[in-house]
Design a protein around this motif. Structure first.
Motif, PDB file in Angstrom:
ATOM      1  N   LYS A  25       0.849  -1.191   0.000  1.00 29.85           N
ATOM      2  CA  LYS A  25       0.000   0.000   0.000  1.00 29.85           C
ATOM      3  C   LYS A  25       0.885   1.242   0.000  1.00 29.85           C
ATOM      4  CE  LYS A  25      -3.718   0.287   2.639  1.00 29.85           C
ATOM      5  NZ  LYS A  25      -4.613   0.480   3.822  1.00 29.85           N
ATOM      6  N   PHE A  26       0.538   2.190  -0.850  1.00 30.54           N
ATOM      7  CA  PHE A  26       1.217   3.481  -0.910  1.00 30.54           C
ATOM      8  C   PHE A  26       0.211   4.577  -0.588  1.00 30.54           C
ATOM      9  CE2 PHE A  26       3.840   0.875  -3.668  1.00 30.54           C
ATOM     10  CZ  PHE A  26       5.139   1.306  -3.388  1.00 30.54           C
ATOM     11  N   GLU A  27       0.549   5.406   0.372  1.00 30.85           N
ATOM     12  CA  GLU A  27      -0.321   6.535   0.697  1.00 30.85           C
ATOM     13  C   GLU A  27      -0.025   7.739  -0.184  1.00 30.85           C
ATOM     14  OE1 GLU A  27      -2.794   6.120   2.558  1.00 30.85           O
ATOM     15  OE2 GLU A  27      -2.229   4.181   3.402  1.00 30.85           O
ATOM     16  N   GLY A  28       1.194   7.794  -0.713  1.00 23.82           N
ATOM     17  CA  GLY A  28       1.583   8.923  -1.566  1.00 23.82           C
ATOM     18  C   GLY A  28       2.901   9.515  -1.128  1.00 23.82           C
ATOM     19  N   ARG A  29       3.747   9.828  -2.106  1.00 24.73           N
ATOM     20  CA  ARG A  29       5.047  10.474  -1.916  1.00 24.73           C
ATOM     21  C   ARG A  29       6.105   9.566  -1.295  1.00 24.73           C
ATOM     22  NH1 ARG A  29       5.415  16.341   0.342  1.00 24.73           N
ATOM     23  NH2 ARG A  29       7.460  15.991  -0.607  1.00 24.73           N
ATOM     24  N   GLU A  30       5.837   8.270  -1.153  1.00 22.71           N
ATOM     25  CA  GLU A  30       6.861   7.371  -0.644  1.00 22.71           C
ATOM     26  C   GLU A  30       7.942   7.111  -1.690  1.00 22.71           C
ATOM     27  OE1 GLU A  30       3.105   5.536   1.409  1.00 22.71           O
ATOM     28  OE2 GLU A  30       3.549   6.584  -0.469  1.00 22.71           O
ATOM     29  N   LYS A 169       3.513  12.772 -16.835  1.00 22.39           N
ATOM     30  CA  LYS A 169       3.100  13.400 -15.567  1.00 22.39           C
ATOM     31  C   LYS A 169       2.463  12.382 -14.611  1.00 22.39           C
ATOM     32  CE  LYS A 169       2.362  17.752 -18.001  1.00 22.39           C
ATOM     33  NZ  LYS A 169       1.411  18.825 -18.392  1.00 22.39           N
ATOM     34  N   PRO A 170       3.231  11.356 -14.239  1.00 18.04           N
ATOM     35  CA  PRO A 170       2.669  10.296 -13.399  1.00 18.04           C
ATOM     36  C   PRO A 170       2.552  10.702 -11.929  1.00 18.04           C
ATOM     37  CG  PRO A 170       4.992   9.898 -13.738  1.00 18.04           C
ATOM     38  CD  PRO A 170       4.638  11.104 -14.587  1.00 18.04           C
ATOM     39  N   ASP A 171       1.666  10.017 -11.231  1.00 18.99           N
ATOM     40  CA  ASP A 171       1.602  10.114  -9.774  1.00 18.99           C
ATOM     41  C   ASP A 171       2.459   9.028  -9.136  1.00 18.99           C
ATOM     42  OD1 ASP A 171      -0.497  12.219  -9.514  1.00 18.99           O
ATOM     43  OD2 ASP A 171      -1.695  10.723 -10.573  1.00 18.99           O
ATOM     44  N   LEU A 172       2.668   7.929  -9.882  1.00 17.13           N
ATOM     45  CA  LEU A 172       3.487   6.809  -9.424  1.00 17.13           C
ATOM     46  C   LEU A 172       4.471   6.446 -10.527  1.00 17.13           C
ATOM     47  CD1 LEU A 172       4.160   4.430  -7.495  1.00 17.13           C
ATOM     48  CD2 LEU A 172       2.310   3.150  -8.611  1.00 17.13           C
ATOM     49  N   LEU A 173       5.749   6.439 -10.181  1.00 13.05           N
ATOM     50  CA  LEU A 173       6.805   6.101 -11.133  1.00 13.05           C
ATOM     51  C   LEU A 173       7.435   4.779 -10.715  1.00 13.05           C
ATOM     52  CD1 LEU A 173       8.706   6.829 -13.509  1.00 13.05           C
ATOM     53  CD2 LEU A 173      10.117   8.101 -11.868  1.00 13.05           C
ATOM     54  N   LEU A 174       7.404   3.791 -11.611  1.00 14.39           N
ATOM     55  CA  LEU A 174       8.015   2.489 -11.372  1.00 14.39           C
ATOM     56  C   LEU A 174       9.365   2.444 -12.091  1.00 14.39           C
ATOM     57  CD1 LEU A 174       4.925   0.169 -12.134  1.00 14.39           C
ATOM     58  CD2 LEU A 174       5.516   1.307  -9.980  1.00 14.39           C
ATOM     59  N   LEU A 190      22.793   8.908 -10.697  1.00 14.69           N
ATOM     60  CA  LEU A 190      21.423   8.387 -10.688  1.00 14.69           C
ATOM     61  C   LEU A 190      20.766   8.577  -9.329  1.00 14.69           C
ATOM     62  CD1 LEU A 190      19.168   6.649 -12.134  1.00 14.69           C
ATOM     63  CD2 LEU A 190      20.236   4.699 -10.989  1.00 14.69           C
ATOM     64  N   ILE A 191      21.506   8.299  -8.266  1.00 14.05           N
ATOM     65  CA  ILE A 191      20.964   8.469  -6.910  1.00 14.05           C
ATOM     66  C   ILE A 191      20.517   9.913  -6.694  1.00 14.05           C
ATOM     67  CG2 ILE A 191      21.575   8.507  -4.455  1.00 14.05           C
ATOM     68  CD1 ILE A 191      23.380   6.054  -5.031  1.00 14.05           C
ATOM     69  N   GLU A 192      21.372  10.844  -7.078  1.00 13.12           N
ATOM     70  CA  GLU A 192      21.036  12.261  -6.912  1.00 13.12           C
ATOM     71  C   GLU A 192      19.853  12.645  -7.798  1.00 13.12           C
ATOM     72  OE1 GLU A 192      22.356  14.148  -4.520  1.00 13.12           O
ATOM     73  OE2 GLU A 192      23.344  12.260  -3.996  1.00 13.12           O
ATOM     74  N   LEU A 193      19.790  12.070  -8.998  1.00 15.74           N
ATOM     75  CA  LEU A 193      18.680  12.367  -9.909  1.00 15.74           C
ATOM     76  C   LEU A 193      17.357  11.887  -9.335  1.00 15.74           C
ATOM     77  CD1 LEU A 193      17.578  13.284 -12.692  1.00 15.74           C
ATOM     78  CD2 LEU A 193      18.096  10.970 -13.531  1.00 15.74           C
ATOM     79  N   ILE A 194      17.330  10.670  -8.796  1.00 14.05           N
ATOM     80  CA  ILE A 194      16.088  10.138  -8.243  1.00 14.05           C
ATOM     81  C   ILE A 194      15.650  10.939  -7.018  1.00 14.05           C
ATOM     82  CG2 ILE A 194      15.028   8.123  -7.141  1.00 14.05           C
ATOM     83  CD1 ILE A 194      16.757   6.371  -8.981  1.00 14.05           C
ATOM     84  N   LYS A 195      16.605  11.345  -6.189  1.00 13.51           N
ATOM     85  CA  LYS A 195      16.275  12.206  -5.051  1.00 13.51           C
ATOM     86  C   LYS A 195      15.628  13.497  -5.542  1.00 13.51           C
ATOM     87  CE  LYS A 195      19.927  10.772  -1.818  1.00 13.51           C
ATOM     88  NZ  LYS A 195      21.183  11.202  -1.137  1.00 13.51           N
ATOM     89  N   TRP A 196      16.214  14.068  -6.577  1.00 14.64           N
ATOM     90  CA  TRP A 196      15.702  15.335  -7.117  1.00 14.64           C
ATOM     91  C   TRP A 196      14.320  15.146  -7.715  1.00 14.64           C
ATOM     92  CZ3 TRP A 196      14.483  16.829 -12.147  1.00 14.64           C
ATOM     93  CH2 TRP A 196      14.265  18.218 -12.318  1.00 14.64           C
ATOM     94  N   ILE A 197      14.120  14.082  -8.475  1.00 16.14           N
ATOM     95  CA  ILE A 197      12.815  13.810  -9.088  1.00 16.14           C
ATOM     96  C   ILE A 197      11.747  13.637  -8.019  1.00 16.14           C
ATOM     97  CG2 ILE A 197      11.487  12.073 -10.363  1.00 16.14           C
ATOM     98  CD1 ILE A 197      14.030  11.636 -12.071  1.00 16.14           C
ATOM     99  N   HIS A 198      12.076  12.879  -6.988  1.00 16.81           N
ATOM    100  CA  HIS A 198      11.117  12.621  -5.902  1.00 16.81           C
ATOM    101  C   HIS A 198      10.651  13.922  -5.253  1.00 16.81           C
ATOM    102  CE1 HIS A 198      10.120  10.970  -1.729  1.00 16.81           C
ATOM    103  NE2 HIS A 198       9.208  10.479  -2.545  1.00 16.81           N
ATOM    104  N   LYS A 199      11.587  14.831  -5.059  1.00 15.77           N
ATOM    105  CA  LYS A 199      11.256  16.112  -4.429  1.00 15.77           C
ATOM    106  C   LYS A 199      10.627  17.086  -5.424  1.00 15.77           C
ATOM    107  CE  LYS A 199      13.377  19.999  -1.947  1.00 15.77           C
ATOM    108  NZ  LYS A 199      14.651  20.563  -1.417  1.00 15.77           N
ATOM    109  N   GLU A 200      11.221  17.229  -6.583  1.00 10.05           N
ATOM    110  CA  GLU A 200      10.791  18.247  -7.546  1.00 10.05           C
ATOM    111  C   GLU A 200       9.427  17.928  -8.154  1.00 10.05           C
ATOM    112  OE1 GLU A 200      11.354  21.854  -9.692  1.00 10.05           O
ATOM    113  OE2 GLU A 200      12.477  20.974  -8.015  1.00 10.05           O
ATOM    114  N   PHE A 201       9.189  16.656  -8.465  1.00  8.96           N
ATOM    115  CA  PHE A 201       7.945  16.266  -9.115  1.00  8.96           C
ATOM    116  C   PHE A 201       6.876  15.836  -8.104  1.00  8.96           C
ATOM    117  CE2 PHE A 201      10.981  16.179 -12.493  1.00  8.96           C
ATOM    118  CZ  PHE A 201      10.275  16.488 -13.642  1.00  8.96           C
ATOM    119  N   ASP A 202       7.285  15.718  -6.840  1.00  8.83           N
ATOM    120  CA  ASP A 202       6.337  15.415  -5.764  1.00  8.83           C
ATOM    121  C   ASP A 202       5.540  14.148  -6.074  1.00  8.83           C
ATOM    122  OD1 ASP A 202       5.183  15.931  -3.277  1.00  8.83           O
ATOM    123  OD2 ASP A 202       3.497  17.007  -4.164  1.00  8.83           O
TER     124      ASP A 202
END
Length: 255
Positions: A25-30, A169-174, A190-202
């Motif tokens: 289960k995902f509540e969002g933003r995990e 413009k996904p809400d969930l990225l696999l 890649l690690i820094e990119l994923i961190k940035w995507i998670h924060k920037e794209f919410d």
């Protein structure tokens, strides 16, 4: 309402049970990882979630609606995008066209608009190009927009694939093994990119990854499966010290 809830998911291929009674289960933003040895059933879970397989049993509820039986483009339209373990780009199209074409699942014009180049068609194509350029600029891929992906370094191809997924413009990225085939410098980027995507794209990110340095650097929660069965779930620290996980990866003699 949960963003995504997978309930008792089971997938059989003939006499083989690839995934058994899988829950998440995902509540969002995990930012969560799904890990396990080769052949554990991880990509099968992603294939079901993204509509490539129809599960033998169970349900997938995304934003309050079951996606079981939907086609991949319908799942994408709901807000789930993905990358693949083996990069799947259109190598005879430019990087820009790879990003543009990914948005055509949700065209705002008909085939007749396309044939006669109506105002609706022109406006739709302009919007698609604007979105593509915005994503490419955000991921620092503008120098490559007119290149064919097959001519680019592997690390750049990975970024292009991620850009393509983000363009819808996904809400969930696999992300299915995003670090596969990358050198140490590319993995760090890649690690820094994923961190940035998670924060920037919410957005919520769910990833399969074999490189534990990536998982431990990014994820606050990890789920582990082996032979299609969930054997552990918890924080990185809990998973790292879990005897069932150690056994699955290293064998009984290492416990």
């Amino acid at each position: 309402m949960s963003l995504l809830e997978i309930k008792a998911l089971t997938q059989n291929f003939g006499g083989l049970c690839a995934v058994s009674e899988f829950f998440v289960k995902f509540e969002g933003r995990e930012l969560m990882a799904l890990i396990g040895p080769n052949g554990a059933g991880k990509t099968t879970v992603f294939n079901i979630t993204s509509g490539f397989y129809k599960p033998s049993q169970g349900d997938i509820v995304f934003k309050g609606k079951s996606t079981v039986g939907m086609k991949p483009h319908q799942v994408t339209a709901m807000g789930i995008a993905r990358t693949f373990q083996n990069i799947r780009l259109w190598n005879d199209m430019t990087v820009l066209d790879n990003i543009r074409i990914s948005q055509h699942y949700n065209l705002g014009y008909s085939i007749w608009d396309s044939l006669f180049r109506t105002k609706k068609y022109v406006k739709g194509e302009e919007q698609i190009k604007t979105t593509a350029l915005t994503i490419l600029e955000a991921l620092e891929l503008m120098p490559y927009i007119n290149e064919l992906p097959k001519n680019l370094p592997y690390g750049i191809q990975r970024k292009v694939e991620i850009a393509r997924a983000l363009s819808v413009k996904p809400d969930l990225l696999l992300l299915d093994e995003p670090a596969a085939g990358l050198n140490s410098a590319d993995v760090h980027e890649l690690i820094e990119l994923i961190k940035w995507i998670h924060k920037e794209f919410d957005i919520t990110i769910w990833m399969i990854e074999h490189q534990m340095s990536v998982v431990m650097s990014l994820c606050t929660k990890i789920k582990v499966i082996d032979f299609g069965v969930t054997i552990a779930e918890g924080t990185p620290e809990e998973i790292q010290n879990n005897p069932d996980v150690i056994k699955a990866y290293l064998g009984d003699e290492n416990i």
